[in-house]
Design a protein around this motif. Structure first.
Motif, mmCIF file in Angstrom:
data_model
loop_
_atom_site.group_PDB
_atom_site.id
_atom_site.type_symbol
_atom_site.label_atom_id
_atom_site.label_comp_id
_atom_site.label_asym_id
_atom_site.label_seq_id
_atom_site.Cartn_x
_atom_site.Cartn_y
_atom_site.Cartn_z
ATOM 1 N N GLY A 326 2.264 -6.412 75.741
ATOM 2 C CA GLY A 326 2.604 -6.285 77.144
ATOM 3 C C GLY A 326 1.382 -6.207 78.039
ATOM 4 N N PRO A 327 1.606 -5.990 79.322
ATOM 5 C CA PRO A 327 0.499 -5.956 80.284
ATOM 6 C C PRO A 327 -0.263 -4.640 80.233
ATOM 7 C CG PRO A 327 2.575 -5.589 81.420
ATOM 8 C CD PRO A 327 2.920 -5.893 79.988
ATOM 9 N N SER A 328 -1.517 -4.701 80.637
ATOM 10 C CA SER A 328 -2.344 -3.506 80.756
ATOM 11 C C SER A 328 -3.298 -3.703 81.920
ATOM 12 C CB SER A 328 -3.115 -3.228 79.464
ATOM 13 O OG SER A 328 -4.007 -4.283 79.177
ATOM 14 N N VAL A 329 -3.824 -2.592 82.433
ATOM 15 C CA VAL A 329 -4.739 -2.608 83.562
ATOM 16 C C VAL A 329 -5.973 -1.795 83.195
ATOM 17 C CG1 VAL A 329 -5.080 -2.010 85.993
ATOM 18 C CG2 VAL A 329 -2.850 -2.811 85.216
ATOM 19 N N ALA A 330 -7.143 -2.428 83.272
ATOM 20 C CA ALA A 330 -8.407 -1.713 83.115
ATOM 21 C C ALA A 330 -8.798 -1.167 84.482
ATOM 22 C CB ALA A 330 -9.484 -2.642 82.576
ATOM 23 N N TYR A 331 -8.926 0.162 84.583
ATOM 24 C CA TYR A 331 -9.106 0.769 85.893
ATOM 25 C C TYR A 331 -10.401 1.569 86.034
ATOM 26 C CZ TYR A 331 -7.490 5.061 83.567
ATOM 27 O OH TYR A 331 -7.356 6.128 82.717
ATOM 28 N N TRP A 332 -11.142 1.791 84.928
ATOM 29 C CA TRP A 332 -12.355 2.607 85.032
ATOM 30 C C TRP A 332 -13.231 2.402 83.807
ATOM 31 C CZ3 TRP A 332 -15.073 6.660 82.799
ATOM 32 C CH2 TRP A 332 -15.978 7.324 83.629
ATOM 33 N N ALA A 333 -14.552 2.520 84.031
ATOM 34 C CA ALA A 333 -15.527 2.535 82.945
ATOM 35 C C ALA A 333 -16.748 3.288 83.446
ATOM 36 C CB ALA A 333 -15.906 1.126 82.499
ATOM 37 N N SER A 334 -17.449 3.941 82.547
ATOM 38 C CA SER A 334 -18.628 4.711 82.935
ATOM 39 C C SER A 334 -19.768 3.781 83.326
ATOM 40 C CB SER A 334 -19.060 5.627 81.785
ATOM 41 O OG SER A 334 -19.542 4.861 80.700
ATOM 42 N N LYS A 335 -20.697 4.305 84.129
ATOM 43 C CA LYS A 335 -21.845 3.509 84.553
ATOM 44 C C LYS A 335 -22.703 3.101 83.367
ATOM 45 C CE LYS A 335 -21.056 3.591 88.989
ATOM 46 N NZ LYS A 335 -19.796 4.348 88.946
#
Length: 768
Positions: A326-335
Motif C-alpha cells: 500500500g501507500p506510504s509517506v516519508a515525512y522526516w529524516a535527520s540532518k
C-alpha cells in the motif's frame, strides 16, 4: 482480524485465550511467563512497562477486549450448560447412585484435563524443537519443507487457503515447489527450489489495475535470505552442472515477521472484500495513493523540484509498497542522514517508483486498514478515482451524491507550500462496515502525552482520547527517560567535540520533572486529509526528540579524531564552510595558536549545561555559564508546529558574581535571564549609579543575531554543536575587545580558580 475457531470445550477455549494474551504480551515486549512477569511487576521502575499500553500502541486494545470477552463468554456458556444439565439433574435426583456416578465422572474429567494439558505442553515444546532443528539444518529439502510449512501456517491462520504443487520447470534444473495462497480477490504464488531458495513471488488481483511488481519484490525480499548468494555449482568437463549445493548460515535471515505483517495487511483487505462485497477496499487504498502522488506533483512544481522542502514543509514524499503493501509517506529524516543525499537522483528514483534506489532511512507513515469495533470511515464508489478534487473539479464540482465536499483550510498556513485550500470528497460513513484506516508509524515514535491525545482525536473514537491520559503510574518512563537510554540512574553526560589544548567539555543534565510519554505505533484516522495533520505533529515531536537526544550521547575524550569522527563533526565541518567564522575570529584559532599563554597553561574546561523542557515538544531551554565571558546564558529553542524547524534566541545575562545575580542554576528566572536586583534600596543615588553601570555593562555584553543561531541549529540538529559555536564566537569576541583596549570584564583569559560547581557553573579538572 479474528481467526475462526473450532473450540468446543473449556480446555480448548482456555488454550486459545492463553494464546491471545501471549500474542499481545509479545507485541508489547513484555514477559509472557509467570515467573518473569512476577519479577517484572516487583521492580520499582520496570523498563518500558506502560509506555506502549495504550490505544495507539502495537496492539488494538479494543479488539483485544472484544476477543477476550468472547472467549470468556464461550467458557461461561459451556459451564452454564453443564450446571443446568447433568449437574442440576444430579442435585435434584434422589438416587445416591447417580450422585456417586457424577463424582466419578467429574474426577475422570479432571484427570483427563490434566493429562491433556500436560500433553499439549509437551507437544508444543516438541514442535518448537522440531522447527528449530529444521531451520538450522543444512539439507535443502528440509529447509524447503520448513519454509513452506511456516508460510502455510501463517496463511491458514489468516483464513487463506493454501495449495502445494511440486514439479519441474524449464528455467530450473532442480524440482520446484509452488505454494499457492488464495483468498477472495488475491492469489499469491511462491516458487521455492528444492535447495530452499525463493525463485519467484507473484501477487495477482481480481482486477488488473492493482497489479504492481513492487509488491512482488517486497514479499520476495522478506522471504529471501543471505544464504542465497552462497550457491556453489560443480561442473564436469562436459559443461553440464552435476551438483548444486546451498550452504545456509547458522542464523537464516529470512524476515518471517515482516512477511507475516505484510501478508496480514493483504489478507485484511481480502477479508473485507468478502465480508462487504459492495465496497472495493483495494480501490480506496489505491485512491489514497494517487491523491498523495498528486499532492507531491503539485508541491514539486511550486517549489521548483525542491525535494528537501517538500519533505520538511509539504505533505511528504509518497512511496508505494516500500516497507509494507500500500501507500506510504516519508515525512522526516535527520540532518545527519540527509548530509550526502543527491537530491536530483533521489527525486528521479521516487518519481520512477524505484524503491530499491531509495537508501535514506526516512520516517514513514504506512497506510493500511484494520478491523474496528466502531465504524468510522467512508468509502468511494468504484467510478471515483480519488478523494482529492483535481484543480479543474475544484472549480466546477459542488456536490456528490455519496458524500460531501470539504474545504481543507488546515492545509494552508504561512509555512506551507500550497497557498490555496485543498478540496476533498468526504464519503458518507457506513455504520455496518466495521473497518478503519490506520497510519502505521515506521519506526515507532516517542511522543509527549499532549501529542498522543491530539493524534488519538483524529479517529473520533469515544473514550480513546481520554484513555491516552488515564494511566498516571510511577512505572511510566518520562519523556526524557524514554529519549536518552535505558540507564535512568545516570545523572550527567559529557559531550566532547574538540580535542587538544583549550578543549571545552560539555557536561549535560536535564530537569527531571515528570513528563508523560507514549510510544506510538499506529494512528487510526477517518480521512486521507488527516495524514497531513499527523505529519506536522510528528515532525515537531521528532525535531524535539533529536535536539534533546543530541545532548545525551556521551563521547570519549582523548580519542583519535580521525577514528571518532561522528556525524556531528561532519555537520560542524559543513557549518563552518557554509556559515563561516566571523571576521573577528582569527584564522589560527583551530589549534589555539593565538590564545594567550595564560590560557594555554590551563586545564581543559567543563561547562555544565542544564536542559529544561517546559512545554514539549514546543520549547527547549539550555542554561549554562559561558566560561569566556562568565555570564549566564540561556538558549531558547522554539520548534515550529508545522515544519518542525527550530528557531533560536540567546538570552545573555550579566556577569556571574555581580550583585543579585544567580550563578546560572535553574532555581529562578533571575538566574536564567540575567535580571539583577538592586542590593541597596536605601541609597537612591547609589542605586542610580548601579543602574547606569549595569546599563553600560549590558551594552558591552556579547550577543549573536537570532538568525545566525537559527541557521546553525537547523543545519546541525545538535545543541552541543550550537553551544560549541557560541563558545567559539564569544572567545573571539573577548579577544577582539581585549586587543582593542575596551574595558571588558574578562576573567577567562587570566582566570582565577573557579568555585562555581553547582548546576550551570564551571567544573575544573585538578592539575596533575
Amino acid at each position: 482480524m479474528p481467526n475462526t475457531t473450532n473450540a468446543t470445550t473449556v480446555q480448548e477455549h482456555l488454550r486459545e485465550l492463553q494464546a491471545l494474551v501471549q500474542d499481545a504480551l509479545k507485541q508489547w515486549s513484555l514477559a509472557s511467563t509467570t515467573i518473569a512477569a512476577t519479577s517484572l511487576v516487583a521492580q520499582t521502575n520496570p523498563p518500558r512497562l506502560t509506555n506502549e499500553l495504550h490505544p495507539l500502541g502495537p496492539v488494538q486494545v479494543s479488539l483485544l477486549q472484544r476477543d477476550y470477552k468472547e472467549k470468556i463468554a464461550a467458557i461461561r456458556t459451556i459451564c452454564l450448560s453443564f450446571a443446568q444439565g447433568p449437574l442440576q439433574q444430579s442435585l435434584n435426583g434422589s438416587d445416591s447412585s447417580s450422585a456417586s456416578s457424577l463424582r466419578k465422572y467429574s474426577s475422570l474429567l479432571k484427570e483427563d484435563a490434566q493429562h491433556e494439558e500436560a500433553l499439549s505442553s509437551v507437544k508444543l515444546s516438541m514442535k518448537l524443537c522440531q522447527n528449530t532443528l529444521r531451520a538450522a539444518s543444512q539439507d535443502g529439502s528440509i529447509k524447503t519443507e520448513h519454509l513452506i510449512n511456516t508460510i502455510r501456517d501463517m496463511a491458514t491462520g489468516l483464513g487463506l487457503e493454501c495449495y502445494l504443487e511440486t514439479g519441474s520447470r524449464p528455467d530450473s534444473m532442480l524440482p520446484v515447489s509452488t505454494l499457492t495462497i488464495g483468498g477472495n480477490v488475491i492469489v499469491i504464488d511462491i516458487d521455492v527450489e528444492s535447495t530452499g531458495a525463493i525463485l519467484r513471488v507473484k501477487v495477482s488481483y481480481a482486477s488488473e489495475i492493482h497489479q504492481d511488481e513492487r509488491i512482488d519484490r517486497l514479499l520476495g525480499h522478506n522471504l529471501r535470505c543471505k544464504c542465497g548468494k552462497l550457491v556453489h555449482t560443480t561442473t564436469e568437463k562436459t559443461g553440464k552442472a552435476t551438483e548444486t549445493k546451498l550452504v545456509h548460515l547458522p542464523d537464516c535471515s529470512r524476515d518471517f515477521d515482516a512477511f507475516s505483517k505484510n501478508l496480514k495487511a493483504l489478507a485484511t483487505l481480502d477479508s473485507f472484500s468478502k465480508k462487504y462485497p459492495n465496497i472495493d477496499f483495494f480501490h480506496n487504498i489505491r485512491s489514497m495513493d494517487m491523491d498523495l502522488k498528486e499532492l507531491f506533483r503539485r508541491e514539486m512544481s511550486l517549489t521548483g523540484r525542491d525535494l528537501n522542502r517538500v519533505l520538511t514543509c509539504g505533505h511528504g514524499i509518497p512511496m508505494t509498497h516500500e516497507v509494507s503493501p500500500g501507500p506510504s509517506v516519508a515525512y522526516w529524516a535527520s540532518k545527519a542522514d540527509l548530509l550526502d543525499v543527491a537530491w536530483e537522483e533521489l527525486s528521479a528514483a521516487i518519481e520512477q517508483g524505484a524503491n530499491e534506489k531509495v537508501k535514506v532511512p526516512f520516517h514513514r507513515i504506512n497506510i493500511m486498514m484494520e478491523e474496528s469495533t466502531t465504524p468510522l470511515a467512508g468509502y468511494l464508489p468504484a467510478d471515483r478515482s480519488g478523494f482529492l478534487l483535481s484543480e479543474q473539479d475544484s472549480l466546477s464540482l459542488t456536490s456528490v451524491p455519496y458524500g460531501s465536499i470539504m474545504n481543507d483550510q488546515g492545509s494552508v498556513s504561512p509555512t506551507t507550500i500550497l497557498q490555496q485550500p485543498l478540496r476533498w470528497i468526504v464519503p458518507n460513513t457506513d455504520s455496518t462496515v466495521e473497518a478503519a484506516y490506520v497510519a502505521v508509524l515506521h519506526p515507532p515514535v516517542v511522543v509527549s502525552e499532549d501529542v498522543a491525545k491530539q493524534l488519538a482525536a483524529l479517529s473520533n473514537q469515544a473514550g480513546l482520547n481520554t484513555t491516552m491520559g488515564s494511566h498516571k503510574n510511577s512505572g511510566y518512563l518520562s519523556l526524557q527517560e524514554c529519549l536518552i537510554s535505558n540507564d535512568n540512574e545516570q545523572r550527567s553526560w559529557e559531550v566532547t567535540l574538540d580535542y587538544g589544548v583549550n578543549a571545552v567539555h560539555q557536561v549535560y543534565s536535564f530537569d527531571r520533572s515528570k513528563i508523560e510519554a507514549r510510544l506510538l505505533h499506529r494512528v487510526p484516522f477517518t480521512h486521507v486529509s488527516q495524514i497531513y495533520i499527523c505529519t506536522k505533529l510528528l515532525r515537531q515531536q521528532l525535531a524535539f526528540n533529536t535536539l534533546f537526544q543530541s545532548c545525551f550521547k556521551a563521547t570519549v575524550s582523548g580519542s583519535n579524531p580521525a577514528v571518532e569522527k561522528t556525524n556531528k563533526e561532519l555537520a560542524a565541518t559543513k557549518l563552518q564552510t557554509s556559515i563561516g567564522s566571523s571576521s573577528s575570529i582569527s584564522s589560527g584559532d583551530k589549534g589555539g595558536s593565538n590564545v594567550p599563554s595564560e590560557s594555554n597553561k590551563e586545564d581543559d574546561q567543563k561547562v555544565s549545561i542544564v536542559i529544561q523542557t517546559p512545554q514539549p515538544p514546543h520549547v527547549i531551554l539550555a542554561s549554562f555559564v559561558n566560561p569566556h565571558t562568565e555570564t549566564n546564558m540561556t538558549i531558547e529553542i522554539l520548534i515550529d508546529a508545522g515544519t518542525g524547524l527550530p528557531a533560536v534566541r540567546l538570552i545573555n545575562g550579566t556577569t556571574v558574581g555581580s550583585s543579585g545575580v544567580s550563578s546560572g542554576g535553574v532555581g529562578g528566572i533571575a538566574g536564567v535571564t540575567g535580571l539583577s536586583s538592586i542590593s541597596n534600596m536605601g541609597n537612591l543615588s547609589g542605586s542610580l549609579v548601579d543602574m547606569q553601570q549595569q546599563q553600560q555593562q549590558e551594552q558591552r555584553l556579547f550577543s549573536i543575531e537570532p538568525e545566525k543561531l537559527t541557521k546553525v541549529l537547523q543545519m546541525s540538529d545538535s545543541i552541543p554543536i550550537l553551544v560549541r559555536w557560541i563558545l567559539k564566537r564569544s572567545f573571539a569576541w573577548v579577544k577582539e575587545n581585549l586587543y582593542q583596549g575596551k574595558a571588558v570584564h574578562q576573567p577567562s583569559l587570566s582566570r582565577r580558580a573557579s568555585t562555581y560547581t553547582e548546576e550551570g557553573g564551571i567544573l575544573k579538572r585538578p592539575r596533575v
